[in-house]
Design a protein around this motif. Structure first.
Motif, PDB file in Angstrom:
ATOM      1  N   PHE A 102       0.843  -1.274   0.029  1.00  8.53           N
ATOM      2  CA  PHE A 102       0.067   0.102   0.299  1.00  8.53           C
ATOM      3  C   PHE A 102       0.724   1.325  -0.086  1.00  8.53           C
ATOM      4  O   PHE A 102       2.186   1.159   0.298  1.00  8.53           O
ATOM      5  N   SER A 105       1.793   3.041   5.018  1.00  2.00           N
ATOM      6  CA  SER A 105       2.314   1.787   5.567  1.00  2.00           C
ATOM      7  C   SER A 105       1.422   0.963   6.372  1.00  2.00           C
ATOM      8  O   SER A 105       0.488   1.330   6.844  1.00  2.00           O
ATOM      9  N   ALA A 106       1.488  -0.360   5.999  1.00  2.70           N
ATOM     10  CA  ALA A 106       0.715  -1.257   6.542  1.00  2.70           C
ATOM     11  C   ALA A 106       1.483  -2.283   7.444  1.00  2.70           C
ATOM     12  O   ALA A 106       1.114  -3.416   7.868  1.00  2.70           O
ATOM     13  N   TYR A 124      -1.242 -15.821   6.724  1.00  4.85           N
ATOM     14  CA  TYR A 124      -1.445 -16.488   5.301  1.00  4.85           C
ATOM     15  C   TYR A 124      -1.136 -17.820   5.721  1.00  4.85           C
ATOM     16  O   TYR A 124      -1.041 -18.972   4.887  1.00  4.85           O
TER      17      TYR A 124
ATOM     18  N   GLY B  91      -3.447   2.711   8.265  1.00  4.00           N
ATOM     19  CA  GLY B  91      -3.183   1.746   7.061  1.00  4.00           C
ATOM     20  C   GLY B  91      -3.019   0.349   7.372  1.00  4.00           C
ATOM     21  O   GLY B  91      -2.817  -0.598   6.449  1.00  4.00           O
ATOM     22  N   PHE B  92      -2.604   0.081   8.752  1.00  4.02           N
ATOM     23  CA  PHE B  92      -2.134  -1.089   8.978  1.00  4.02           C
ATOM     24  C   PHE B  92      -3.506  -2.345   8.633  1.00  4.02           C
ATOM     25  O   PHE B  92      -3.360  -3.548   8.121  1.00  4.02           O
ATOM     26  N   GLN B  94      -5.768  -2.483   6.422  1.00  8.06           N
ATOM     27  CA  GLN B  94      -5.827  -2.606   4.804  1.00  8.06           C
ATOM     28  C   GLN B  94      -4.821  -4.026   4.675  1.00  8.06           C
ATOM     29  O   GLN B  94      -5.307  -5.161   3.894  1.00  8.06           O
ATOM     30  N   GLY B  95      -3.715  -4.035   5.127  1.00  8.42           N
ATOM     31  CA  GLY B  95      -2.870  -5.218   5.023  1.00  8.42           C
ATOM     32  C   GLY B  95      -3.598  -6.461   5.358  1.00  8.42           C
ATOM     33  O   GLY B  95      -3.043  -7.351   5.047  1.00  8.42           O
ATOM     34  N   VAL B  96      -4.375  -6.388   6.659  1.00 11.32           N
ATOM     35  CA  VAL B  96      -4.908  -7.583   7.082  1.00 11.32           C
ATOM     36  C   VAL B  96      -6.161  -7.882   6.392  1.00 11.32           C
ATOM     37  O   VAL B  96      -6.430  -8.957   6.062  1.00 11.32           O
ATOM     38  N   LEU B  97      -6.879  -6.872   5.719  1.00 11.61           N
ATOM     39  CA  LEU B  97      -8.080  -7.023   4.845  1.00 11.61           C
ATOM     40  C   LEU B  97      -7.691  -7.650   3.513  1.00 11.61           C
ATOM     41  O   LEU B  97      -8.697  -8.237   3.139  1.00 11.61           O
ATOM     42  N   VAL B  98      -6.463  -7.702   2.922  1.00 13.04           N
ATOM     43  CA  VAL B  98      -6.376  -8.035   1.937  1.00 13.04           C
ATOM     44  C   VAL B  98      -5.788  -9.372   1.884  1.00 13.04           C
ATOM     45  O   VAL B  98      -5.597 -10.193   1.119  1.00 13.04           O
ATOM     46  N   ALA B  99      -5.668  -9.728   3.050  1.00 14.85           N
ATOM     47  CA  ALA B  99      -5.113 -11.324   3.310  1.00 14.85           C
ATOM     48  C   ALA B  99      -6.399 -12.335   3.449  1.00 14.85           C
ATOM     49  O   ALA B  99      -7.369 -11.961   3.305  1.00 14.85           O
ATOM     50  N   PRO B 100      -5.788 -13.745   2.907  1.00 12.27           N
ATOM     51  CA  PRO B 100      -7.064 -14.459   2.912  1.00 12.27           C
ATOM     52  C   PRO B 100      -7.693 -14.877   4.232  1.00 12.27           C
ATOM     53  O   PRO B 100      -7.325 -16.028   4.875  1.00 12.27           O
TER      54      PRO B 100
END
Lengths: 333, 268
Positions: A102, A105-106, A124, B91-92, B94-100
């Motif tokens: 992104f 920062s994520a 994952y 924004g953290f 978002q990174g979780v939301l795109v994970a399966p």
């Protein structure tokens, strides 16, 4: 195929894929926020292993496109397949093969680099020895081994972006999608980051799709798609796009541009555009034209320059607008 | 499949723990703030307190103690809520939301993390039960922890329901002051239901936290003679358990619904 997690395709679909090794295929994508149409019928294909850039100014729709590709927005109108999956139907399975970086920062700045990677790996479904080994490989690959135990909040912007990259690649995705990867980085960190990206592509054979408004970055990609107001106005290699401009670009600054424009059109029979208050001519032999113009209208010219077309010229050629002059009203959200 | 879900829940939970310990002010604040509250208000109001009929000997310090336990749980839930809002802002998330990962699993991990913290802090505060005049036996201590877990899950669910909709922490502060703190005040934590006007009593009886409060009081006196009438409200234990359980499940379901909406991009 070297053991990277491939989607479970039916044999029929697999045959199709081998005929046209296509990572992303979009036909007539449309998307609106309320009544505002942000994507207005976009079609493109991205080949497996390609590094593809969507180049566009703010409000061109590129962030929306990024969100759709990364499954953060619901499937739009039109058809979109990624790795043979229809995004409208199987985003959960698809997500395993996507790595997303992104613009914001994520990573958790309160955690160390390794802790962030472990967290992400667990999400994952990775764990144990396998996870530990992958983390080690990623740290080596991205030059992060020495900061492995440092908290992310203590790292510089360039390092943080590399942590993002390591995180997005940990589960060995087939496609890496990045939103403005170089924004907020200084030029050196920017080049550095891109070198890492290319190195990863070489070693992991991953397809890279990124959005950018940085010309230099776009030039380093295999192919560039130029976005303007929700439409894809051109797709091709940077070289092809520049050749499409037709020769050199002559730019003239004049006190009375309209007057000079008329005179030049009469005299040379050329198409003369006014972009951002300057006269702009595309012509095959720019240096000769410059001499002729100065000879004939020297007194009316404040300054004159010519050069080989850049991607910025390509954008202007296609849209009639200057790239950076585009409005800042952000449709992308 | 199940292994992946367990792994996902574990990693979300683990992050909540790590973050908590890395913010020393949060650790200290979470334990000290309720204690200060209890001491100042407890000692200040001790003199003017008239205990509910059944316990002529109960001091205000003792009456207020279970109320502060509930406050500890509420504060923890509020802290977790704020950290979720921060996660999204930075924004953290978002990174979780795109994970399966399913939104249900995300909320489960967050709630378990927040509840664990609530239990830890609650347990520290329980050490002070003796000074309030409550003699905790083992059964009472264990059932109190069990009740705290149920309440903690419910309050975390409530907090997350709000958090998944909130853009800013400022907005959340308004909700906190308008809804959460008044709900606590009107739960019987601060003053008994007995003795308030009847319209006021209805409000208290309609407040789900009143039943959490009653359950907590019952658990603290489990096995002692004070048990049956210790609850301040009109409710009995069975009703309290049912209402508290329904409230927890409902709050959790609401949080999952909100997370699902965000995950499918509807909110965008």
């Amino acid at each position: 195929m070297d053991g990277k997690p491939l989607p479970n395709l039916s044999s029929v679909a697999l045959v199709e894929r081998e005929e046209a090794p296509c990572a992303v295929e979009a036909r007539d994508l449309r998307f609106s926020y309320g009544r505002k149409e942000v994507l207005r019928g976009i079609s493109f294909t991205i080949g497996a292993g390609e590094v593809f850039a969507f180049l566009g100014p703010n409000a061109s729709g590129k962030t929306t496109l990024f969100k759709i590709l990364s499954t953060l927005l619901p499937a739009p109108q039109g058809s979109l397949t990624i790795l043979g999956y229809d995004v409208a139907r199987s985003s959960a399975t698809l997500r395993r093969s996507l790595g997303v970086v992104f613009q914001n920062s994520a990573v958790d700045t309160k955690l160390s680099v390794v802790e962030n990677l472990r967290y992400h790996g667990n999400l994952y479904g990775l764990w144990g020895v396998e996870l530990r080994e992958r983390i080690k490989v990623m740290l080596d690959l991205l030059g992060l081994s020495e900061s492995a135990d440092a908290r992310v909040e203590t790292l510089s912007g360039g390092y943080r972006r590399r942590v993002e990259l390591a995180k997005a690649l940990l589960h060995e995705p087939a496609i890496l999608i990045l939103d403005e990867p170089s924004s907020g980085l200084d030029p050196e960190a920017r080049r550095d980051f891109f070198n890492y990206l290319l190195r990863l592509r070489a070693s992991k054979s991953v397809t890279v799709v990124l959005t950018t408004h940085d010309m230099e970055e776009a030039e380093r990609c295999d192919r560039v798609g130029v976005l303007h107001q929700g439409q894809l106005v051109a797709v091709g290699t940077a070289g092809d796009l520049k050749r499409s401009v037709g020769g050199d670009v002559v730019v003239i600054k004049a006190q009375r541009p309209e007057m000079l424009q008329m005179k030049l059109q009469q005299r040379f029979g050329l198409h003369v555009a006014i972009v951002d208050g300057r006269l702009r001519i595309e012509a095959p032999k720019g240096h000769l034209l410059v001499a002729e113009i100065v000879e004939a209208f020297g007194s009316e010219v404040e300054s004159i320059s010519f050069g080989r077309p850049t991607l910025e010229d390509v954008f202007t050629h296609l849209t009639g607008q200057r790239f950076s002059a585009s409005s800042d009203d952000d449709w992308s959200l | 499949m199940i292994r992946t879900v367990v792994l996902q829940v574990w990693s979300l939970w683990w992050r909540e723990m790590k973050r908590f310990w890395r913010q020393p002010s949060r650790v200290v604040g979470a334990v000290l703030q309720p204690i200060v509250f209890w001491l100042l208000l407890g000692m200040g109001l001790n003199g003017s307190f008239r205990p509910p009929g059944a316990f002529p000997t109960m001091t205000y310090m003792e009456y207020f103690y279970p109320g502060v336990v509930l406050l500890v749980l509420l504060f923890t839930a509020i802290f977790s809520t704020i950290s979720t809002i921060e996660d999204r802002r930075q924004g953290f998330l978002q990174g979780v939301l795109v994970a399966p990962i399913s939104p249900l699993v995300i909320v489960l991990g967050q709630c378990l993390g927040s509840t664990t913290l609530a239990l830890l802090e609650g347990a520290v505060f329980l050490l002070l039960a003796g000074t309030a005049g409550i003699k905790l036996n083992l059964v009472a201590a264990l059932s109190t922890l069990g009740v705290m877990a149920i309440i903690g899950m419910g309050l975390s669910g409530l907090g997350l329901t709000i958090a998944w909709r909130m853009e800013s922490t400022q907005g959340f502060h308004a909700i906190m002051n308008l809804i959460l703190i008044p709900s606590w005040l009107l739960s019987g934590a601060f003053f008994p239901v007995a003795g308030v006007p009847s319209w006021f009593r209805w409000i208290m009886q309609g407040n789900p936290l009143t039943y959490d409060m009653g359950l907590l009081r019952s658990a603290l006196y489990m096995g002692s003679s004070k048990m049956v009438s210790a609850s301040s409200g009109p409710e009995n234990i069975t009703v309290s358990i049912i209402v508290a359980a329904i409230f927890t499940l409902f709050a959790f379901a609401c949080a999952v619904t909100m997370a699902r909406r965000e995950a499918s991009g509807v909110r965008a």
